[in-house]
Design a protein around this motif. Structure first.
Motif, PDB file in Angstrom:
ATOM      1  N   ILE A  99       0.837  -1.201   0.000  1.00  0.00           N
ATOM      2  CA  ILE A  99       0.000   0.000   0.000  1.00  0.00           C
ATOM      3  C   ILE A  99       0.871   1.251   0.000  1.00  0.00           C
ATOM      4  O   ILE A  99       0.657   2.181  -0.792  1.00  0.00           O
ATOM      5  N   TYR A 100       1.868   1.286   0.888  1.00  0.00           N
ATOM      6  CA  TYR A 100       2.737   2.470   0.965  1.00  0.00           C
ATOM      7  C   TYR A 100       3.495   2.704  -0.343  1.00  0.00           C
ATOM      8  O   TYR A 100       3.807   3.852  -0.694  1.00  0.00           O
ATOM      9  N   ASP A 101       3.791   1.638  -1.056  1.00  0.00           N
ATOM     10  CA  ASP A 101       4.537   1.779  -2.299  1.00  0.00           C
ATOM     11  C   ASP A 101       3.720   2.485  -3.371  1.00  0.00           C
ATOM     12  O   ASP A 101       4.262   2.909  -4.402  1.00  0.00           O
ATOM     13  N   ARG A 102       2.400   2.646  -3.137  1.00  0.00           N
ATOM     14  CA  ARG A 102       1.515   3.279  -4.120  1.00  0.00           C
ATOM     15  C   ARG A 102       1.310   4.769  -3.859  1.00  0.00           C
ATOM     16  O   ARG A 102       0.574   5.425  -4.598  1.00  0.00           O
ATOM     17  N   VAL A 103       1.903   5.285  -2.798  1.00  0.00           N
ATOM     18  CA  VAL A 103       1.676   6.684  -2.444  1.00  0.00           C
ATOM     19  C   VAL A 103       3.009   7.419  -2.338  1.00  0.00           C
ATOM     20  O   VAL A 103       4.052   6.814  -2.095  1.00  0.00           O
ATOM     21  N   ALA A 104       2.954   8.721  -2.500  1.00  0.00           N
ATOM     22  CA  ALA A 104       4.161   9.532  -2.374  1.00  0.00           C
ATOM     23  C   ALA A 104       4.363  10.018  -0.942  1.00  0.00           C
ATOM     24  O   ALA A 104       5.494  10.268  -0.511  1.00  0.00           O
ATOM     25  N   ARG A 105       3.266  10.105  -0.192  1.00  0.00           N
ATOM     26  CA  ARG A 105       3.358  10.612   1.179  1.00  0.00           C
ATOM     27  C   ARG A 105       2.116  10.183   1.959  1.00  0.00           C
ATOM     28  O   ARG A 105       1.105   9.786   1.377  1.00  0.00           O
TER      29      ARG A 105
END
Length: 333
Positions: free
Chosen positions: A201-207
């Motif tokens: 999930i975190y890998d899909r967001v910039a922040r």
């Protein structure tokens, strides 16, 4: 807040009749009202379904879905299949949330253009579980964190960040943009599904936006995943989940993340076989096999001083650890 997007809240329910009313009360009484509340009855054998129906009769925002018992991952997946909200939250049915949690997290997400907002959580004894007043907006502080900063907390077990690492590792105590889960589903039949999922999930967001305040209350109950499945099963699935994370991280290119994840796998491996009653020599053999698998996955040889000391001199390591724990006033494992 001018824009009032729909927020879906997914609540997997399994034999939590004793705690469910508090959980649902904390959700239906949210200061943010535009909610879609999805209750997934995962084959409960107590009166949990009756409690769900009682709340559903009083609140049209609640939908109830029932399935044969397949576990928390399958229940969450069913909720993901039926949600229609623009934003998404997971709440476990034996926990409860601050009455202002949705409003506060959504406000920070919109203000800082973050696809995820995370808050802190606290473990609370059953006897002390009670719903308090809504946390006022002016009392909430926080910070925007880049993906790299989040990974530094999630992947690095030795991180000295003042932030509570566990809150970044679990699916609850967060608000997400629902689109992040468009093609993501949890592994059915496993516990520690959070460990398997969060890095993806975190890998899909910039922040993300991190709120410092406690807005999620994790009630220590006899029906928790750890107690229901047993510590050894949890550790076994944690080894599997972290191994999958290790494979995923190969494409991320940060050696420290890979090393710390490998170290965490070895720590769980050691604890798993110790708790199964294996001798130090047997634990040593299993850890050696795990080291070989890590080397095969990563193409790297890592040096973990404590782990290799154990594998070289298991009996001596155990005696030294026992003495150290006595000096620190800690009970042995």
């Amino acid at each position: 807040m001018e824009h009032q997007p729909l927020v879906s809240i997914i609540v997997p329910v399994y034999n939590t009749e004793k705690y469910l009313s508090l959980c649902l009360t904390s959700i239906v009484n949210q200061t943010y009202r535009n909610l879609e509340i999805l209750l997934i009855n995962d084959g409960s054998t107590d009166s949990s379904e009756a409690v769900c129906r009682q709340f559903m009769a009083q609140d049209p925002r609640i939908q109830l879905f029932s399935q044969e018992n397949q576990g928390q991952s399958a229940a969450r997946n069913l909720g993901l299949d039926h949600m229609t909200g623009e934003y998404l939250m997971f709440v476990d049915s034996d926990d409860y949330i601050d009455p202002a949690m949705v409003e506060l997290l959504l406000d920070r997400m919109l203000a800082h253009e973050a696809p995820i907002a995370v808050c802190d959580y606290v473990k609370i004894a059953e006897a002390e579980a009670k719903l308090g007043p809504a946390t006022p907006s002016e009392a909430v502080s926080g910070q925007t964190m880049s993906r790299e900063q989040v990974y530094n907390v999630v992947c690095r077990t030795a991180s000295r960040s003042r932030l509570n690492r566990v809150r970044f590792l679990i699916l609850p105590c967060k608000l997400y943009r629902a689109e992040l889960f468009q093609d993501l589903r949890l592994p059915v039949g496993r516990v520690c599904e959070d460990e398997y999922m969060v890095h993806q999930i975190y890998d899909r967001v910039a922040r993300i936006y991190s709120v410092d305040q406690t807005l999620y209350y994790y009630v220590q109950t006899q029906t928790s995943t750890m107690r229901h499945n047993g510590v050894r099963q949890v550790r076994k699935d944690a080894i599997w989940a972290l191994t999958e994370r290790l494979k995923y991280l190969q494409g991320y290119g940060n050696p420290s993340y890979i090393r710390d994840t490998a170290l965490e796998i070895l720590a769980h491996t050691k604890a798993f076989y110790e708790q199964s009653g294996a001798s130090p020599q047997e634990v040593k053999r299993h850890m050696s096999e795990e080291v070989a698998e890590i080397r095969q996955i990563t193409g790297r040889t890592f040096f973990f001083p404590k782990c290799f000391l154990y594998m070289l001199f298991p009996s001596l390591y155990c005696r030294l650890r026992s003495c150290y724990r006595k000096l620190r006033g800690r009970e042995p494992n």
